[in-house]
Scaffold this motif. Structure first.
Motif, PDB file in Angstrom:
ATOM      1  N   ASP A  94       0.832  -1.204   0.000  1.00  0.00           N
ATOM      2  CA  ASP A  94       0.000   0.000   0.000  1.00  0.00           C
ATOM      3  C   ASP A  94       0.871   1.261   0.000  1.00  0.00           C
ATOM      4  O   ASP A  94       0.637   2.206  -0.760  1.00  0.00           O
ATOM      5  CB  ASP A  94      -0.914  -0.027   1.232  1.00  0.00           C
ATOM      6  CG  ASP A  94      -1.876   1.142   1.248  1.00  0.00           C
ATOM      7  OD1 ASP A  94      -2.644   1.277   0.278  1.00  0.00           O
ATOM      8  OD2 ASP A  94      -1.856   1.928   2.214  1.00  0.00           O
ATOM      9  N   PHE A  95       1.914   1.244   0.839  1.00  0.00           N
ATOM     10  CA  PHE A  95       2.818   2.406   0.913  1.00  0.00           C
ATOM     11  C   PHE A  95       3.470   2.647  -0.447  1.00  0.00           C
ATOM     12  O   PHE A  95       3.481   3.771  -0.964  1.00  0.00           O
ATOM     13  CB  PHE A  95       3.893   2.172   1.981  1.00  0.00           C
ATOM     14  CG  PHE A  95       4.828   3.351   2.165  1.00  0.00           C
ATOM     15  CD1 PHE A  95       4.676   4.213   3.231  1.00  0.00           C
ATOM     16  CD2 PHE A  95       5.878   3.600   1.260  1.00  0.00           C
ATOM     17  CE1 PHE A  95       5.523   5.307   3.409  1.00  0.00           C
ATOM     18  CE2 PHE A  95       6.721   4.693   1.423  1.00  0.00           C
ATOM     19  CZ  PHE A  95       6.537   5.544   2.509  1.00  0.00           C
ATOM     20  N   LEU A  96       4.019   1.585  -1.039  1.00  0.00           N
ATOM     21  CA  LEU A  96       4.767   1.734  -2.293  1.00  0.00           C
ATOM     22  C   LEU A  96       3.864   2.167  -3.439  1.00  0.00           C
ATOM     23  O   LEU A  96       4.277   2.935  -4.310  1.00  0.00           O
ATOM     24  CB  LEU A  96       5.494   0.431  -2.634  1.00  0.00           C
ATOM     25  CG  LEU A  96       6.598   0.019  -1.643  1.00  0.00           C
ATOM     26  CD1 LEU A  96       7.195  -1.328  -2.013  1.00  0.00           C
ATOM     27  CD2 LEU A  96       7.691   1.082  -1.556  1.00  0.00           C
ATOM     28  N   SER A  97       2.615   1.710  -3.428  1.00  0.00           N
ATOM     29  CA  SER A  97       1.725   2.081  -4.544  1.00  0.00           C
ATOM     30  C   SER A  97       1.275   3.537  -4.433  1.00  0.00           C
ATOM     31  O   SER A  97       0.930   4.162  -5.425  1.00  0.00           O
ATOM     32  CB  SER A  97       0.513   1.150  -4.600  1.00  0.00           C
ATOM     33  OG  SER A  97      -0.270   1.319  -3.439  1.00  0.00           O
ATOM     34  N   ASN A  98       1.291   4.084  -3.216  1.00  0.00           N
ATOM     35  CA  ASN A  98       0.818   5.465  -3.037  1.00  0.00           C
ATOM     36  C   ASN A  98       1.946   6.489  -2.906  1.00  0.00           C
ATOM     37  O   ASN A  98       1.684   7.692  -2.901  1.00  0.00           O
ATOM     38  CB  ASN A  98      -0.060   5.556  -1.779  1.00  0.00           C
ATOM     39  CG  ASN A  98      -1.401   4.879  -1.987  1.00  0.00           C
ATOM     40  OD1 ASN A  98      -2.131   5.214  -2.910  1.00  0.00           O
ATOM     41  ND2 ASN A  98      -1.705   3.903  -1.146  1.00  0.00           N
ATOM     42  N   PHE A  99       3.196   6.010  -2.803  1.00  0.00           N
ATOM     43  CA  PHE A  99       4.304   6.943  -2.558  1.00  0.00           C
ATOM     44  C   PHE A  99       4.670   7.720  -3.820  1.00  0.00           C
ATOM     45  O   PHE A  99       4.868   7.148  -4.881  1.00  0.00           O
ATOM     46  CB  PHE A  99       5.532   6.179  -2.051  1.00  0.00           C
ATOM     47  CG  PHE A  99       6.750   7.071  -1.882  1.00  0.00           C
ATOM     48  CD1 PHE A  99       6.774   8.042  -0.903  1.00  0.00           C
ATOM     49  CD2 PHE A  99       7.847   6.946  -2.723  1.00  0.00           C
ATOM     50  CE1 PHE A  99       7.874   8.871  -0.741  1.00  0.00           C
ATOM     51  CE2 PHE A  99       8.951   7.769  -2.582  1.00  0.00           C
ATOM     52  CZ  PHE A  99       8.958   8.733  -1.581  1.00  0.00           C
ATOM     53  N   LYS A 100       4.724   9.045  -3.679  1.00  0.00           N
ATOM     54  CA  LYS A 100       5.189   9.893  -4.785  1.00  0.00           C
ATOM     55  C   LYS A 100       6.350  10.732  -4.257  1.00  0.00           C
ATOM     56  O   LYS A 100       6.171  11.496  -3.314  1.00  0.00           O
ATOM     57  CB  LYS A 100       4.073  10.818  -5.266  1.00  0.00           C
ATOM     58  CG  LYS A 100       2.945  10.092  -5.966  1.00  0.00           C
ATOM     59  CD  LYS A 100       1.943  11.075  -6.546  1.00  0.00           C
ATOM     60  CE  LYS A 100       0.835  10.355  -7.294  1.00  0.00           C
ATOM     61  NZ  LYS A 100       0.105   9.389  -6.439  1.00  0.00           N
ATOM     62  N   PRO A 101       7.525  10.597  -4.857  1.00  0.00           N
ATOM     63  CA  PRO A 101       8.654  11.432  -4.398  1.00  0.00           C
ATOM     64  C   PRO A 101       8.304  12.902  -4.573  1.00  0.00           C
ATOM     65  O   PRO A 101       7.624  13.284  -5.523  1.00  0.00           O
ATOM     66  CB  PRO A 101       9.804  11.041  -5.333  1.00  0.00           C
ATOM     67  CG  PRO A 101       9.385   9.765  -5.990  1.00  0.00           C
ATOM     68  CD  PRO A 101       7.886   9.726  -5.972  1.00  0.00           C
TER      69      PRO A 101
END
Length: 370
Positions: A94-101
Motif C-alpha cells: 500500500d505504501f509503495l503504490s501510493n508513494f510519490k517522491p
C-alpha cells in the motif's frame, strides 16, 4: 495496522532530494527501542543515522546498502512480533503504490532562507518552527547555517528556531567590522531585534559559543540560556594550525586534511563538503574577513578571550556539550567548568559533535531548554 511504523529516508537540509543507504545497524528480527539508531544513510553533504520512531521489531528492510532512495522513500518497517507477515506485506504494498517522491519544484512548501538588513548589512538566516521560547543557532569559524542540518528541524518541533550566517560567513555581509567578539555579539543582538525576538535560548558552536557568551555578558536581557558546543571562550588553548591552515587553504588538497580534523570519523568529510567550503572561500571579501577574525580572536596561538570565570556571574542556565575526541578545542575546557555548569561529554566524537552525534545533542538541548 496503526502499530506498523515506517522508517523513511530523512530530509536533511533544504536541498536534499535523495539519500544513499550506507548500511543497516539492525537486522530483520532484531528488537529496536524508540530512539535507537537503525540505519546509516548519506546525502551529498553529510552522512548520519536514522533513529527508530517506535519500539518494536525490525520486520523488513526494503533498501540495501548502496541503494539510493528519494526523501520519504521506504527504508524499512518496525512492528510488534504479533503483527502477521501478511499484514506487513499488505502495508508495504500500500505504501509503495501510493508513494510519490517530492518534486524538486515543490520546494516552496518548506522553509527557505531569508535575508534581513541589520545595521546596514545583509544577514542570511533560516527560520523553522512556530511559537514557544525562541532559539538561535550560531555556527563557528568558517561555518554557516548549514552546520545545523541535523539539528535545526529536530529542535524546532515545539518552538521557533533561527539559524543565521554571521558576518563574514555564508551568504551574509563579508564586512566583519572590528572583527572581534563584541562586534559579532552586538550584531547577533541587533539581529534578534530585527526579527522581533525579545530574548532567545542561544546555541553556539565553537566560535559561535564565544559569541553567545559575549551576547550574554553584553546584552543579558536577550539571553534565556546558553548551550555551548565545543565552545571557544572557555580556555586559552586552540588548534591554531587548523585556524591558520583554514584561512590560507586555497585548494582541495590543502583543505581536505584540515576538515578531517573536525570529525572523530574523518570519512564524514564528503567531496561536497570540501567543494562547498572552497566555493565559499573564493567569494570576494571572505579571505580578509577570516584573516581579521583570526587575528583578533586567535592571535599568538591562543584564544584572546577566556570567559570561563564569568560563567557564574551570568545568572543564566548553561549547558556545555563536547566531543571527547575534539582536535580543535580540547575537551579539558569542558571538564574544567563541570563544577559550575551542566556538562555532557560524548565519547568517540569530534569538534563537529552536533553532526556526529546529532540525535544525542538534540536530545540534550531539548531536555535542557525544556
Amino acid at each position: 495496522m496503526s502499530n506498523i511504523q515506517t522508517i523513511t529516508m530523512p530530509k536533511w537540509g533544504l536541498s536534499m532530494q535523495e539519500g544513499k543507504v550506507n548500511g543497516w545497524l539492525k537486522q530483520v528480527g532484531d528488537a529496536v527501542e524508540q530512539g535507537q539508531e537503525i540505519v546509516e544513510v548519506e546525502s551529498e553533504k553529510i552522512a548520519g543515522a536514522v533513529e527508530a520512531a517506535a519500539t518494536g521489531v525490525l520486520r523488513r528492510q526494503l533498501a540495501n546498502e548502496e541503494d539510493v532512495l528519494p526523501v520519504g522513500g521506504l527504508l524499512g518497517v518496525i512492528a510488534d512480533a504479533s503483527v502477521s507477515d501478511a499484514d506487513i506485506d499488505a502495508f508495504v504494498a500500500d505504501f509503495l503504490s501510493n508513494f510519490k517522491p517530492a518534486d524538486g519544484e515543490e520546494e516552496d512548501q518548506g522553509p527557505t532562507t531569508q535575508k534581513i538588513e541589520v545595521n546596514g548589512h545583509k544577514l542570511r538566516y533560516l527560520k523553522r518552527g512556530e511559537g514557544g521560547e525562541a532559539m538561535l543557532l550560531i555556527h563557528g569559524f568558517g561555518g554557516d547555517l548549514n552546520n545545523w542540518l541535523f539539528n535545526h528541524e529536530a529542535l524546532a518541533t515545539d518552538r521557533e528556531v533561527y539559524a543565521l550566517d554571521l558576518p563574514g560567513h555564508g551568504e551574509s555581509t563579508k564586512d566583519v567590522g572590528e572583527g572581534n567578539l563584541a562586534a559579532l555579539a552586538d550584531t547577533v543582538a541587533a539581529f534578534l531585534d530585527a526579527v522581533g525576538v525579545a530574548s532567545a535560548h542561544l546555541v553556539g558552536h565553537s566560535m559561535g559559543g564565544a559569541v553567545s557568551l559575549t551576547v550574554a555578558l553584553r546584552h543579558p536581557a536577550k539571553v534565556r540560556s546558553l548551550s555551548l558546543i565545543g565552545s571557544a571562550g572557555l580556555g586559552s588553548e586552540i588548534n591554531t594550525g587548523y585556524i591558520q591552515g583554514f584561512v590560507s587553504a586555497a585548494n582541495r588538497n590543502a583543505l581536505k586534511p584540515l576538515l578531517a580534523d573536525l570529525f572523530a570519523d574523518s570519512s564524514l568529510v564528503t567531496r561536497q563538503l570540501v567543494d562547498d567550503l572552497l566555493k565559499y572561500k573564493r567569494l570576494e571579501g571572505v579571505g580578509e574577513a577570516l584573516a581579521t577574525l583570526s587575528d583578533n580572536l586567535f592571535a599568538d596561538g591562543h584564544q584572546s578571550s577566556v570567559m570561563a570565570d564569568q560563567l557564574g556571574e551570568l545568572g543564566k542556565p548553561v549547558l556545555v556539550i563536547w566531543g571527547e575526541e575534539d582536535r580543535i578545542i580540547p575537551v579539558a575546557h569542558a571538564h574544567a567548568v563541570s563544577g559550575k555548569v551542566q556538562v555532557e561529554v560524548l565519547g568517540n566524537r569530534g569538534h563537529m559533535v552536533q553532526m556526529e552525534a546529532a540525535n544525542d545533542v538534540n536530545r540534550a538541548i531539548a531536555r535542557f531548554v525544556g
